[in-house]
Design an enzyme around this catalytic site. Structure first.
Site, PDB file in Angstrom:
ATOM      1  N   TYR A  88      71.757  31.710  31.608  1.00 27.94           N
ATOM      2  CA  TYR A  88      72.115  31.036  32.603  1.00 27.94           C
ATOM      3  C   TYR A  88      70.920  31.425  33.766  1.00 27.94           C
ATOM      4  O   TYR A  88      71.090  32.581  34.641  1.00 27.94           O
ATOM      5  CB  TYR A  88      73.039  31.787  33.078  1.00 27.94           C
ATOM      6  CG  TYR A  88      74.568  31.049  32.231  1.00 27.94           C
ATOM      7  CD1 TYR A  88      74.129  29.636  31.612  1.00 27.94           C
ATOM      8  CD2 TYR A  88      75.556  31.533  32.324  1.00 27.94           C
ATOM      9  CE1 TYR A  88      75.517  29.106  30.645  1.00 27.94           C
ATOM     10  CE2 TYR A  88      77.013  30.840  31.306  1.00 27.94           C
ATOM     11  CZ  TYR A  88      76.702  29.807  30.408  1.00 27.94           C
ATOM     12  OH  TYR A  88      77.630  29.677  29.853  1.00 27.94           O
TER      13      TYR A  88
ATOM     14  N   HIS B 285      83.725  25.918  38.396  1.00 29.77           N
ATOM     15  CA  HIS B 285      82.561  26.291  37.721  1.00 29.77           C
ATOM     16  C   HIS B 285      83.796  28.012  36.657  1.00 29.77           C
ATOM     17  O   HIS B 285      83.055  28.998  36.538  1.00 29.77           O
ATOM     18  CB  HIS B 285      82.340  27.353  38.384  1.00 29.77           C
ATOM     19  CG  HIS B 285      80.073  26.135  38.212  1.00 29.77           C
ATOM     20  ND1 HIS B 285      80.084  24.394  38.920  1.00 29.77           N
ATOM     21  CD2 HIS B 285      79.705  25.957  37.157  1.00 29.77           C
ATOM     22  CE1 HIS B 285      79.237  24.507  39.249  1.00 29.77           C
ATOM     23  NE2 HIS B 285      79.375  24.353  37.754  1.00 29.77           N
TER      24      HIS B 285
ATOM     25  N   ARG C 248      68.456  18.933  36.151  1.00 31.36           N
ATOM     26  CA  ARG C 248      68.161  19.905  35.457  1.00 31.36           C
ATOM     27  C   ARG C 248      68.968  19.411  34.674  1.00 31.36           C
ATOM     28  O   ARG C 248      69.874  18.542  33.593  1.00 31.36           O
ATOM     29  CB  ARG C 248      69.448  21.466  35.176  1.00 31.36           C
ATOM     30  CG  ARG C 248      70.573  21.094  36.334  1.00 31.36           C
ATOM     31  CD  ARG C 248      71.762  22.129  36.675  1.00 31.36           C
ATOM     32  NE  ARG C 248      71.218  23.730  35.706  1.00 31.36           N
ATOM     33  CZ  ARG C 248      72.517  23.420  34.808  1.00 31.36           C
ATOM     34  NH1 ARG C 248      73.898  22.802  34.884  1.00 31.36           N
ATOM     35  NH2 ARG C 248      72.838  24.513  34.408  1.00 31.36           N
TER      36      ARG C 248
ATOM     37  N   ASN D 201      72.068  21.471  30.715  1.00 29.84           N
ATOM     38  CA  ASN D 201      72.534  21.922  30.270  1.00 29.84           C
ATOM     39  C   ASN D 201      72.832  21.343  28.702  1.00 29.84           C
ATOM     40  O   ASN D 201      72.767  20.306  28.611  1.00 29.84           O
ATOM     41  CB  ASN D 201      74.019  21.241  30.725  1.00 29.84           C
ATOM     42  CG  ASN D 201      74.958  22.639  31.163  1.00 29.84           C
ATOM     43  OD1 ASN D 201      74.627  24.257  30.969  1.00 29.84           O
ATOM     44  ND2 ASN D 201      76.480  22.490  31.019  1.00 29.84           N
TER      45      ASN D 201
ATOM     46  N   GLU E  57      72.748  17.832  28.008  1.00 26.77           N
ATOM     47  CA  GLU E  57      73.444  17.023  28.942  1.00 26.77           C
ATOM     48  C   GLU E  57      71.750  17.031  30.125  1.00 26.77           C
ATOM     49  O   GLU E  57      71.771  17.774  30.858  1.00 26.77           O
ATOM     50  CB  GLU E  57      74.283  17.565  30.052  1.00 26.77           C
ATOM     51  CG  GLU E  57      75.652  17.204  29.082  1.00 26.77           C
ATOM     52  CD  GLU E  57      76.872  18.553  29.580  1.00 26.77           C
ATOM     53  OE1 GLU E  57      77.962  17.756  29.484  1.00 26.77           O
ATOM     54  OE2 GLU E  57      76.682  18.291  30.965  1.00 26.77           O
TER      55      GLU E  57
ATOM     56  N   TYR F 237      82.184  31.218  24.960  1.00 24.89           N
ATOM     57  CA  TYR F 237      82.609  29.774  26.019  1.00 24.89           C
ATOM     58  C   TYR F 237      81.785  28.279  24.954  1.00 24.89           C
ATOM     59  O   TYR F 237      82.748  27.694  25.775  1.00 24.89           O
ATOM     60  CB  TYR F 237      81.225  30.161  27.082  1.00 24.89           C
ATOM     61  CG  TYR F 237      81.654  29.406  28.143  1.00 24.89           C
ATOM     62  CD1 TYR F 237      82.575  28.986  28.904  1.00 24.89           C
ATOM     63  CD2 TYR F 237      80.566  28.333  28.386  1.00 24.89           C
ATOM     64  CE1 TYR F 237      82.727  28.039  29.779  1.00 24.89           C
ATOM     65  CE2 TYR F 237      80.821  27.317  29.672  1.00 24.89           C
ATOM     66  CZ  TYR F 237      81.811  26.778  30.368  1.00 24.89           C
ATOM     67  OH  TYR F 237      82.162  25.175  30.780  1.00 24.89           O
ATOM     68  N   LYS F 238      80.860  28.561  24.790  1.00 23.34           N
ATOM     69  CA  LYS F 238      80.553  27.341  24.163  1.00 23.34           C
ATOM     70  C   LYS F 238      80.902  26.647  22.826  1.00 23.34           C
ATOM     71  O   LYS F 238      81.201  25.767  21.890  1.00 23.34           O
ATOM     72  CB  LYS F 238      78.796  27.064  23.821  1.00 23.34           C
ATOM     73  CG  LYS F 238      78.074  27.333  25.143  1.00 23.34           C
ATOM     74  CD  LYS F 238      76.276  27.362  24.593  1.00 23.34           C
ATOM     75  CE  LYS F 238      76.146  27.735  26.026  1.00 23.34           C
ATOM     76  NZ  LYS F 238      75.328  26.581  26.958  1.00 23.34           N
TER      77      LYS F 238
HETATM   78  C1  HEM Z   1      78.014  19.517  42.340  1.00 20.76           C
HETATM   79  C2  HEM Z   1      76.937  19.250  40.730  1.00 20.76           C
HETATM   80  C3  HEM Z   1      77.903  20.130  39.765  1.00 20.76           C
HETATM   81  C4  HEM Z   1      79.091  20.028  39.232  1.00 20.76           C
HETATM   82  C5  HEM Z   1      80.250  18.847  39.673  1.00 20.76           C
HETATM   83  C6  HEM Z   1      79.146  20.801  37.727  1.00 20.76           C
HETATM   84  C7  HEM Z   1      80.429  21.183  37.013  1.00 20.76           C
HETATM   85  C8  HEM Z   1      80.260  21.654  36.152  1.00 20.76           C
HETATM   86  C9  HEM Z   1      81.645  21.424  35.023  1.00 20.76           C
HETATM   87  C10 HEM Z   1      83.279  21.052  35.593  1.00 20.76           C
HETATM   88  C11 HEM Z   1      81.231  22.948  34.242  1.00 20.76           C
HETATM   89  C12 HEM Z   1      82.126  22.882  33.190  1.00 20.76           C
HETATM   90  C13 HEM Z   1      83.165  24.507  32.954  1.00 20.76           C
HETATM   91  C14 HEM Z   1      84.671  24.190  32.366  1.00 20.76           C
HETATM   92  O1  HEM Z   1      83.715  24.619  31.629  1.00 20.76           O
HETATM   93  O2  HEM Z   1      85.225  24.069  32.739  1.00 20.76           O
HETATM   94  C15 HEM Z   1      80.234  23.620  34.622  1.00 20.76           C
HETATM   95  C16 HEM Z   1      79.130  24.300  33.333  1.00 20.76           C
HETATM   96  C17 HEM Z   1      77.844  25.069  34.177  1.00 20.76           C
HETATM   97  N1  HEM Z   1      77.474  24.329  35.003  1.00 20.76           N
HETATM   98 FE1  HEM Z   1      78.541  23.873  36.342  1.00 20.76          FE
HETATM   99  N2  HEM Z   1      78.201  22.041  37.678  1.00 20.76           N
HETATM  100  C18 HEM Z   1      77.454  21.237  38.725  1.00 20.76           C
HETATM  101  C19 HEM Z   1      75.946  21.858  39.295  1.00 20.76           C
HETATM  102  C20 HEM Z   1      75.449  22.491  38.247  1.00 20.76           C
HETATM  103  C21 HEM Z   1      73.843  23.646  38.744  1.00 20.76           C
HETATM  104  C22 HEM Z   1      73.388  22.655  39.550  1.00 20.76           C
HETATM  105  C23 HEM Z   1      74.087  24.969  38.182  1.00 20.76           C
HETATM  106  C24 HEM Z   1      72.861  25.100  38.363  1.00 20.76           C
HETATM  107  C25 HEM Z   1      72.896  26.477  37.555  1.00 20.76           C
HETATM  108  C26 HEM Z   1      75.311  24.336  37.027  1.00 20.76           C
HETATM  109  C27 HEM Z   1      75.234  25.132  36.148  1.00 20.76           C
HETATM  110  C28 HEM Z   1      76.337  25.540  35.044  1.00 20.76           C
HETATM  111  C29 HEM Z   1      76.739  26.671  33.600  1.00 20.76           C
HETATM  112  C30 HEM Z   1      74.899  26.852  33.569  1.00 20.76           C
HETATM  113  C31 HEM Z   1      77.830  25.344  32.807  1.00 20.76           C
HETATM  114  C32 HEM Z   1      78.118  26.420  31.851  1.00 20.76           C
HETATM  115  C33 HEM Z   1      77.886  25.463  31.139  1.00 20.76           C
HETATM  116  C34 HEM Z   1      77.171  26.014  29.265  1.00 20.76           C
HETATM  117  O3  HEM Z   1      77.098  26.909  28.836  1.00 20.76           O
HETATM  118  O4  HEM Z   1      77.931  24.757  28.456  1.00 20.76           O
HETATM  119  N3  HEM Z   1      76.098  23.608  37.924  1.00 20.76           N
HETATM  120  N4  HEM Z   1      79.599  22.372  35.617  1.00 20.76           N
END
Ligand code: HEM
Length: 325
Positions: free
Chosen positions: A34, A184, A214, A216, A256, A307-308
């Site tokens: 991350y 988050h 970005r 994901n 994504e 987690y994934k």
């Molecule tokens: C405002 C914008 C964003 C929204 C609405 C958002 C929303 C979310 C949501 C809902 C999750 C899933 C959490 C769960 O498991 O319930 C998530 C995961 C995550 N987000 Fe964001 N996020 C945003 C921006 C970002 C940004 C800019 C980063 C940059 C590092 C980030 C990093 C991550 C990471 C690393 C995960 C875990 C994903 C994975 O490993 O599959 N997010 N985000």
């Protein structure tokens, strides 16, 4: 809204580039951790119309019909910002894809034509009673992206509206109203490491006209876009069907393409998500990508794999690539 979807004849309007030539492969290195992997968005556009347009719009509309409250949620105080998002998107549709979409403006009386779907809607801009759905819910039915509205107020970021038909196992119904830190919180080692805080500060400083993007990623068994937590009982168990014979067809890399836009009028943020799926067998058409993906998975820490949701079949993926060598 008038509609007579002549899909098959319209499909040919969208350039049929093979998936492997346009897939947003998310890895720049053989290892993934991350980080704030956001980069400046060039060109600064929200939309990407792909050959999957018709299937995905069909699925979106089915979901919105059958499980509306799982796929759409909004606070009433988000309506003005919804119009702002609506205007941004509809203008972009008509400007960038003039063969597909058309917009006629006579004062506040607007007519939107979607040539791909043979649909036409006349409405009064700013009057949500003149549309069949709320503005975010309406415009999301014409594009492949999921749309999340984040408001910035009281020194924090809040999830205040969203049309989310293709969630990677998270729920707009559950998350509505949460702060950035709260939504988050399930991500392991994201908040604890201080990264979440740094990303939040970065988002709060975002400027209008300077969007970010970005990637994901996760994995999904079978090409299922609508992996809602609310239907986990239907798709979650599919990983137990994986064998060495079928893994290449069943397991899909899910990427994504996320984009972030500051909204100048409301000072909120639009977070758009375009989800792409490719099977491991299809990914093999690009050797470099397949090799890199194999290494990323071998190197992935268990907390991230867990987690994934891929911990139970991570070794099966490694065995699949070994059998190819
Ligand atoms: C405002 C914008 C964003 C929204 C609405 C958002 C929303 C979310 C949501 C809902 C999750 C899933 C959490 C769960 O498991 O319930 C998530 C995961 C995550 N987000 Fe964001 N996020 C945003 C921006 C970002 C940004 C800019 C980063 C940059 C590092 C980030 C990093 C991550 C990471 C690393 C995960 C875990 C994903 C994975 O490993 O599959 N997010 N985000």
């Amino acid at each position: 809204m008038k509609s007579s979807v002549g899909v098959s004849s319209k499909q040919s309007l969208i350039k049929a580039t093979p998936l492997i030539n346009r897939f947003p492969f998310p890895f720049n290195e053989d290892s993934y951790r991350y980080s704030n992997n956001s980069r400046s968005l060039e060109p600064p556009v929200i939309l990407d119309i792909t050959p999957e347009y018709f299937d995905e719009i069909h699925l979106k509309r089915q979901l919105l019909q059958n499980r509306h409250d799982h796929a759409y949620q909004a606070f009433s105080h988000s309506l003005e910002a919804q119009w702002e998002i609506f205007e941004m998107i509809i203008n972009e549709m008509a400007t960038i894809y003039p063969d597909f979409f058309h917009l006629i403006k006579e004062g506040n009386s607007w007519t939107f034509i979607n040539h791909l779907l043979n649909e036409k809607q006349t409405f009064t801009f700013g009057d949500h009673d003149s549309l069949p759905y709320e503005p975010l819910d309406f415009i999301g039915r014409h594009i492949q992206e999921d749309l999340i509205y984040i408001s910035q107020r009281d020194g924090d970021l809040y999830m205040d509206a969203g049309q989310l038909c293709f969630p990677a196992n998270w729920s707009i119904a559950f998350n509505l109203g949460m702060t950035y830190t709260e939504f988050h919180s399930p991500v392991p080692q994201f908040s604890d490491s201080g990264l979440a805080e740094r990303v939040r500060n970065f988002l709060m400083r975002m400027e209008a006209g300077k969007p970010w993007t970005r990637y994901n990623w996760t994995l999904t068994v079978e090409p299922i876009l609508d992996t809602f937590p609310e239907t986990y009982d239907q798709w979650g168990k599919k990983k137990y069907n994986i064998t060495q014979e079928n893994i290449g067809q069943l397991v899909h890399l899910r990427v994504e393409d996320q984009r972030l836009f500051r909204l100048p009028r409301s000072n909120g943020i639009l977070f758009s998500i375009h989800t792409h799926l490719i099977s491991l067998d299809e990914l093999n058409a690009n050797d470099e990508w397949a090799n890199r993906f194999d290494k990323v998975i071998q190197d992935l820490p268990d907390y991230m794999a867990d987690y994934k949701g891929i911990l139970s079949y991570k070794d099966e993926i490694t065995a699949y690539y070994q059998s190819k060598k």
